[in-house]
Scaffold this active site. Structure first.
Site, PDB file in Angstrom:
ATOM      1  N   TRP A 159       0.683  -1.351  -0.177  1.00  7.16           N
ATOM      2  CA  TRP A 159       0.039  -0.217  -0.020  1.00  7.16           C
ATOM      3  C   TRP A 159       0.856   1.195  -0.072  1.00  7.16           C
ATOM      4  CZ3 TRP A 159      -4.528  -0.974  -1.798  1.00  7.16           C
ATOM      5  CH2 TRP A 159      -4.981  -2.546  -1.698  1.00  7.16           C
ATOM      6  N   LYS A 190     -12.204  -1.938   7.850  1.00  5.53           N
ATOM      7  CA  LYS A 190     -11.256  -2.896   8.938  1.00  5.53           C
ATOM      8  C   LYS A 190     -11.461  -2.851  10.402  1.00  5.53           C
ATOM      9  CE  LYS A 190      -7.693  -2.704   5.372  1.00  5.53           C
ATOM     10  NZ  LYS A 190      -7.945  -4.007   4.867  1.00  5.53           N
ATOM     11  N   ASP A 250      -1.591   6.672   6.594  1.00 10.73           N
ATOM     12  CA  ASP A 250      -2.308   5.626   6.302  1.00 10.73           C
ATOM     13  C   ASP A 250      -2.704   4.832   7.185  1.00 10.73           C
ATOM     14  OD1 ASP A 250      -4.148   3.953   5.121  1.00 10.73           O
ATOM     15  OD2 ASP A 250      -2.932   3.457   3.507  1.00 10.73           O
TER      16      ASP A 250
END
Length: 360
Positions: free
Chosen positions: A102, A196, A172
């Site tokens: 990511w 999540k 992030d």
């Protein structure tokens, strides 16, 4: 009905209490005779939901008035572009620490906007560890330093965040926000896809320091300018109302349990249950992450052969364990044990891992 042992990496498990509350209000929210997703986003009933979610985030994360809280769409992946479009001005450099897939994707998008530099990377050892960074002094041309706090694919997590001077720290936190207390004041911007730890997919939370808003060039599209959303309480256009409602219920649930210090203890206990099995297996199970970088959210491990892995996953599926296959770049297995995954389910998985080893 028997609930699955849900270890999906995302969208992931939601608290059972939250699902039941949503079920109770499904056909008639707050006496309106409508579901939340049928309400006008300009109505007082929805506005109360929206503002409650903001207030609960401020409370749980101790977010000061120096920061705006935004509810956006497009997932964390849109933030990969939106951040440099707003903050990576001409003659500035966006700095990145690479700790997994990511962060690589975030860097790829920033390169399309302006100048970038990699400050540190764990790629050489297949992202088994988080680079050691304590105090970082960035040059005058630095726009920001970007990190990914938890790496779902590789099962690594920042245990402490670097002290950064010269430019804002951006993180992030899609896969570990709300898992423990953090000092928001260390960051210029935090962003997280909700699917999540925060709620369902469809809404992305952005926590941004107010002095970073309004720096975008005039040519930036309206919907990609943080100023557009901060000036309209994230209601410039129709927001993902149902996702924000469910997010507010998740925040309410976490608050009712005692907040993030309680969540931290619960998450550490769950992670230790699985890491103890891995460490005590005499090499039958091998963790991907080095012990000092292990994630409390995603436990990644391999077995001794592809055949053993296939047998493990097949038996696990028969017993109701869902989402245990590892990402193709690491292989093996991955148990995602986010906030909403009960300790009892983790203990059941640990028991299965032990029994599988003894019988294989």
């Amino acid at each position: 009905m028997k609930r699955a042992y849900n270890f999906n990496a995302g969208p992931a498990a939601l608290p059972l209490e939250v699902l039941k509350k949503a079920q109770e209000e499904w056909l008639d929210f707050n006496g309106t005779g409508m579901n939340v997703m049928e309400l006008s986003h300009r109505s007082k009933d929805y506005e109360a939901v929206h503002n409650k979610a903001i207030a609960l985030l401020r409370k749980l994360l101790s977010i000061s008035d120096d920061y705006e809280i935004l509810f956006l769409q497009g997932g964390a992946s849109t933030q990969f572009s939106m951040i440099p479009m707003n903050l990576l001005n001409k003659d500035k450099v966006g700095h990145y620490v690479l700790t997994g897939s990511w962060s690589e994707k975030a860097l790829k998008e920033a390169k399309k906007v302006g100048q970038t530099a990699v400050l540190a990377s764990g790629k050489e050892n297949n992202y088994q560890t988080i680079p050691t960074l304590d105090k970082i002094e960035l040059q005058d041309d630095a726009a920001y330093l970007h990190i990914t706090s938890n790496n779902t694919i590789f099962g690594t997590q920042w245990k402490t965040f670097p002290e950064v001077s010269g430019a804002p720290l951006i993180a992030d936190m899609s896969s570990d926000i709300l898992c423990k207390p953090i000092d928001v004041n260390k960051f210029g911007l935090i962003y997280a896809g909700a699917q999540k730890n925060l709620g369902p997919s469809g809404v992305t939370v952005v926590i941004i320091r107010k002095d970073l808003i309004g720096q975008a060039p005039e040519a930036i599209p309206t919907m990609l300018d943080y100023k557009t959303h901060s000036g309209n309480n994230s209601l410039y256009n129709t927001p993902p109302t149902l996702a924000i409602y469910l997010l507010s219920l998740v925040l309410e649930h976490v608050d009712s349990l005692g907040g993030l210090s309680v969540m931290e203890k619960m998450n550490e206990e769950k992670a230790n249950v699985l890491y103890d099995v891995i460490d005590g297996s005499n090499g039958f199970y091998k963790g991907h992450a080095t012990p000092d970088s292990r994630s409390t959210m995603n436990v990644t491990f391999t077995l001794q052969s592809d055949e053993a892995t296939a047998a493990f996953l097949a038996q696990a599926k028969e017993l109701g364990f869902i989402g245990l296959a590892g990402h193709r770049s690491v292989g093996g297995c991955r148990a995602s044990i986010y906030n909403a995954v009960p300790l009892e389910h983790v203990q059941k998985l640990a028991e299965f891992m032990k029994s599988f080893q003894s019988s294989y």
